[in-house]
Design an enzyme around this catalytic site. Structure first.
Site, PDB file in Angstrom:
ATOM      1  N   LYS A   1       0.826  -1.210   0.000  1.00 17.73           N
ATOM      2  CA  LYS A   1       0.000   0.000   0.000  1.00 17.73           C
ATOM      3  C   LYS A   1       0.860   1.259   0.000  1.00 17.73           C
ATOM      4  O   LYS A   1       0.476   2.282  -0.578  1.00 17.73           O
ATOM      5  CB  LYS A   1      -0.950   0.011   1.201  1.00 17.73           C
TER       6      LYS A   1
ATOM      7  N   HIS B   1     -22.069  15.920   5.049  1.00 14.56           N
ATOM      8  CA  HIS B   1     -21.938  16.490   3.706  1.00 14.56           C
ATOM      9  C   HIS B   1     -20.851  17.552   3.721  1.00 14.56           C
ATOM     10  O   HIS B   1     -20.792  18.357   4.645  1.00 14.56           O
ATOM     11  CB  HIS B   1     -23.269  17.121   3.275  1.00 14.56           C
TER      12      HIS B   1
END
Length: 462
Positions: free
Chosen positions: A53, A441
């Site tokens: 990774k 959001h």
């Protein structure tokens, strides 16, 4: 030879399953020892999950900056970047080293004694450990086998020189001009795409008719599209036959051919490490090449337990960790059994792919009628601001009671959604539960809520 050491719990293997079992056993007050012939952390920490990774991240950063030479839609233009691969490897190794020390510290904090060496069974309660200083016998009331797995080697193309395993591919001193990847599973695709971003001309050779066979086909399509953008050639239905003088010999429909490749990366699977530690001295039932275990990770011998890759698929570090924790608690007297409903599978390709629970095809096979909701990231504000609108989130739930049985996602950084997927499934959440939960959001997690709303028939933003 020194007198035998006695202990309550002996863990053989210091990978994710083994060291977690050791830590938890120590926390529970059990006299515990852990033996491993390599650095603590096993394959995952040292030559697998973590270093791969790190390299994938480095490749993405290099590729991103490289493409800013021609300017970008967000107004950034850069000069052509230089890649110091030796420094990249040094950085990657630094992360591994920090985590090695961290695991050692956690084991020490839990009171676990560690020993570097190769353990071989003498009988079901005794192992002989070969160390740098000689041999040491250890007798234990409970033995946890966590020996892991290793890369499968092709007999006609053994590892060495220009034929790479996933381990040696992470320590190259230069990016190869051409690279052939044999095997289109998740390891081959992750490393192949990373090498392409670093500048290699990559060709993937897969014997079957598709890549990443364990993932839903809809999830794989965006990965195939990105491969094409990166210039990766894909040869399906193609058999690798050997490698010599910079050419990979292949066979397609019975016809011989070859592919130019300075290096060949062989990623055709992994096999359990069951050789060399005295299996023949034990009366252990097998499940094919794996150790057979029950729902409590007990083998067929009393007091001998097994966790992780050596016990079968899915060969995932987080599965091994959960098994190791469970076994330690069972040995300590707790009433535990394997009842996991969610075991996330993630492929760190570009875009990333995640699936948890069952998909539509599996539901059909099991006779389950489902409701399905799909929300595309091209309708997600956060995805737009990250310049990556590829992919979607899919929610799969029973049609009769709306209990969620699966989640799937493909897109940038969707691996970070896997915990929400698993939590919802483990808690028996319904579509209404996810749809009725406020999601911040702007975030990509809003796609999860929207997928649930879509399955209920009233998505808000598509």
């Amino acid at each position: 030879m020194p007198n035998p050491i006695t202990t309550n719990v002996l863990v053989i293997g210091g990978g994710p399953g083994g060291y977690v079992a050791g830590i938890r056993a120590g926390q529970l007050g059990l006299d515990t020892m852990l033996v491993d012939d390599g650095p603590l952390g096993g394959c995952c920490l040292n030559v697998g999950c973590i270093p791969s990774k790190a390299m994938i991240h480095a490749a993405e950063e290099f590729h991103k900056i490289s493409h800013m030479r021609e300017g970008s839609q967000i107004g950034i233009t850069t000069a052509a970047p230089d890649l110091d691969l030796a420094q990249t490897i040094k950085w990657k190794d630094g992360i591994v080293g920090r985590l090695n020390k961290g695991v050692a510290g956690l084991l020490k904090k839990a009171g676990v004694e560690t020993m570097r060496g190769w353990a071989t069974f003498i009988d079901g309660k005794t192992v002989r450990v070969k160390t740098e200083d000689g041999h040491q016998d250890i007798r234990a009331k409970n033995i946890i086998i966590a020996t892991g797995s290793s890369s499968v080697e092709l007999p006609f193309m053994p590892f060495g020189g220009d034929v790479l395993s996933s381990t040696t591919a992470l320590d190259l001193d230069a990016v190869p001009e051409t690279l052939a990847v044999v095997g289109g599973g998740y390891i081959g695709m992750e490393l192949g795409m990373a090498m392409a971003k670093l500048g290699a001309k990559v060709t993937v050779v897969e014997a079957t008719d598709g890549i990443m066979p364990s993932y839903d086909r809809d999830l794989v399509k965006p990965v195939l599209g990105r491969m094409k953008e990166l210039g990766i050639e894909l040869h399906l239905g193609t058999l690798a036959k050997g490698y010599e003088n910079g050419h990979l010999a292949v066979e397609v429909d019975g016809k011989a051919s070859h592919i130019e490749a300075a290096k060949v990366l062989v990623t055709v699977g992994r096999r359990p490490r069951t050789d060399g530690w005295g299996l023949e001295e034990l009366d252990l039932a097998m499940d094919g090449p794996f150790l057979k275990i029950d729902e409590r990770c007990r083998t067929s011998m009393t007091g001998v337990w097994a966790v992780g890759d050596v016990t079968g698929n899915p060969m995932l570090a987080h599965r091994a960790m959960a098994q190791g924790e469970m076994v330690a608690e069972i040995i300590a007297g707790e009433n535990r059994a394997w009842d996991k409903r969610a075991n996330p599978e993630i492929c760190f390709t570009d875009p990333e792919v995640v699936q948890v629970g069952i998909g539509e095809a599996q539901a059909k096979e099991q006779g389950i009628d489902v409701k399905v909701g799909v929300f595309p990231f091209l309708a997600n504000g956060r995805a737009m601001t990250m310049e990556n609108e590829t992919g979607f989130v899919k929610a799969i739930a029973r049609a009769d009671n709306h209990v969620i049985v699966g989640f799937q996602a493909v897109g940038a950084d969707v691996s970070e959604l896997s915990a929400q997927f698993s939590t919802a499934i483990e808690m028996g959440a319904r579509l209404e539960d996810v749809a009725g939960t406020i999601h911040a959001h702007p975030t990509k997690s809003e796609g999860v809520q929207e997928a649930a709303l879509k399955a209920l028939g009233h998505a808000l933003h598509i």
